[in-house]
Design an enzyme around this catalytic site. Sequence first.
Site, PDB file in Angstrom:
ATOM      1  N   GLY A   1      30.484  -2.667  55.196  1.00  0.00           N
ATOM      2  CA  GLY A   1      29.221  -2.177  54.627  1.00  0.00           C
ATOM      3  C   GLY A   1      28.452  -3.318  53.963  1.00  0.00           C
ATOM      4  N   HIS A   2      29.172  -4.148  53.189  1.00  0.00           N
ATOM      5  CA  HIS A   2      28.519  -5.307  52.553  1.00  0.00           C
ATOM      6  C   HIS A   2      28.015  -6.288  53.612  1.00  0.00           C
ATOM      7  CE1 HIS A   2      31.456  -4.233  49.217  1.00  0.00           C
ATOM      8  NE2 HIS A   2      30.301  -4.218  48.588  1.00  0.00           N
TER       9      HIS A   2
ATOM     10  N   GLN B   1      22.134   4.760  42.356  1.00  0.00           N
ATOM     11  CA  GLN B   1      21.910   3.367  41.943  1.00  0.00           C
ATOM     12  C   GLN B   1      20.638   2.821  42.593  1.00  0.00           C
ATOM     13  OE1 GLN B   1      25.065   0.272  41.627  1.00  0.00           O
ATOM     14  NE2 GLN B   1      24.376  -0.384  43.622  1.00  0.00           N
TER      15      GLN B   1
ATOM     16  N   GLN C   1      29.063  -2.068  33.322  1.00  0.00           N
ATOM     17  CA  GLN C   1      28.878  -0.787  34.013  1.00  0.00           C
ATOM     18  C   GLN C   1      30.157   0.035  34.095  1.00  0.00           C
ATOM     19  OE1 GLN C   1      27.538  -3.046  37.586  1.00  0.00           O
ATOM     20  NE2 GLN C   1      28.531  -1.443  38.765  1.00  0.00           N
TER      21      GLN C   1
ATOM     22  N   GLY D   1      22.942  -0.676  49.184  1.00  0.00           N
ATOM     23  CA  GLY D   1      23.391   0.325  50.152  1.00  0.00           C
ATOM     24  C   GLY D   1      23.023   1.737  49.710  1.00  0.00           C
ATOM     25  N   LYS D   2      22.752   2.593  50.712  1.00  0.00           N
ATOM     26  CA  LYS D   2      22.447   4.000  50.412  1.00  0.00           C
ATOM     27  C   LYS D   2      23.681   4.754  49.940  1.00  0.00           C
ATOM     28  CE  LYS D   2      18.613   4.875  53.541  1.00  0.00           C
ATOM     29  NZ  LYS D   2      18.163   5.675  54.690  1.00  0.00           N
TER      30      LYS D   2
ATOM     31  N   SER E   1      34.151   1.833  51.261  1.00  0.00           N
ATOM     32  CA  SER E   1      34.039   1.600  49.821  1.00  0.00           C
ATOM     33  C   SER E   1      35.236   0.774  49.374  1.00  0.00           C
ATOM     34  CB  SER E   1      34.055   2.951  49.087  1.00  0.00           C
ATOM     35  OG  SER E   1      34.396   2.767  47.729  1.00  0.00           O
ATOM     36  N   SER E   2      35.009  -0.065  48.385  1.00  0.00           N
ATOM     37  CA  SER E   2      36.125  -0.853  47.850  1.00  0.00           C
ATOM     38  C   SER E   2      37.216   0.068  47.320  1.00  0.00           C
ATOM     39  CB  SER E   2      35.632  -1.747  46.719  1.00  0.00           C
ATOM     40  OG  SER E   2      34.620  -2.583  47.218  1.00  0.00           O
TER      41      SER E   2
ATOM     42  N   ASP F   1      25.427   4.204  47.464  1.00  0.00           N
ATOM     43  CA  ASP F   1      25.213   4.412  46.024  1.00  0.00           C
ATOM     44  C   ASP F   1      23.755   4.844  45.838  1.00  0.00           C
ATOM     45  OD1 ASP F   1      27.843   3.582  44.969  1.00  0.00           O
ATOM     46  OD2 ASP F   1      27.312   1.681  45.871  1.00  0.00           O
TER      47      ASP F   1
HETATM   48  O1  PAF Z   1      26.874  -1.722  43.779  1.00  0.00           O
HETATM   49  C1  PAF Z   1      27.484  -2.626  43.180  1.00  0.00           C
HETATM   50  O2  PAF Z   1      28.362  -3.289  43.718  1.00  0.00           O
HETATM   51  C2  PAF Z   1      27.115  -2.931  41.742  1.00  0.00           C
HETATM   52  O3  PAF Z   1      26.779  -1.772  41.055  1.00  0.00           O
HETATM   53  C3  PAF Z   1      26.010  -3.995  41.603  1.00  0.00           C
HETATM   54  C4  PAF Z   1      24.701  -3.526  42.201  1.00  0.00           C
HETATM   55  C5  PAF Z   1      26.446  -5.282  42.290  1.00  0.00           C
HETATM   56  C6  PAF Z   1      25.758  -4.298  40.130  1.00  0.00           C
HETATM   57  O4  PAF Z   1      26.884  -4.776  39.495  1.00  0.00           O
END
Ligand code: PAF
Length: 273
Positions: free
Chosen positions: A30-31, A148, A55, A142-143, A180-181, A145
């Site tokens: 995904g990344h 976010q 976070q 990414g969608k 997802s991780s 999240d």
């Molecule tokens: O989605 C993530 O991996 C994190 O929330 C981000 C956007 C890198 C902020 O730490």
Amino acid sequence: MQIHATIRSLRSALQERIALVPTMGNLHEGHIALMKQAGELADKVVATIFVNRLQFRPTDDFEKYPRTFEADCEKLEAAGVAHLFAPDEAEMYPTPQQYHVEPPPAQAGILDGEFRPGHFRGVATVVLKLFNIVSPQVALFGKKDYQQLMVIRNMVREFNLAIEIVAGETVRAADGLALSSRNGYLSQAERAEAPYLKRLLDGVRREFLAGERDFARLEDQAMSELRARGWIPNYVAVRKKIDLQLPTAHDSELVVLGAALLGSTRLIDNLEV
Ligand code: PAF
């Protein structure tokens, strides 16, 4: 040598367009899809890897968040990423962070924000810092999240940041599970069950498309189905794409979102309608 006959062509050649892809590492397909998408939108891609303590709540998995730096670097190199910014905490937060971006509770206190208080404040704060450090013209998220993405879009709009926010589609395993991780925390049995979340959201989406507008009934039924299979649901919600607020029966630009614990792993997913 490039010869430019127009001011526009000269200016664009002199301005390198930079795309930023912020991550917390432990990179998956995904990344990498986001990195490649970024490469099509800009001259240079800057990736960041920073596990952002701000976070996470004290009870969250900050310490156990997977750190796989060497493998991540190899994947980024292979994806053609030009620069990786991978600061330590002292570089990002040389003094305790006292100024924060406080997204409005109507956007950041709902859904994931209800179950992870302060999460989006931490995300928005670090993302604003990364924007200021890298000065990109475009940034990709990414969608997967979805909330976010919405919070960041609104932050950029309200602070008049000159950054285009681009969304990347969710990348899924062959059985539908969103990458997802956190999938790495699942046991074998949990991994086999995990794609159910997407199937469930798909079912809600199909009922909506078939004409059902009793959103509360759809949500309650989906939560019960999760419970019956041993999940602990946080929420299943049908919301407006634009601001994730409750839809009326006439809204059509919707997204179905879900978050639930499978064992001790919290999975989230969503499907646009
Ligand atoms: O989605 C993530 O991996 C994190 O929330 C981000 C956007 C890198 C902020 O730490």
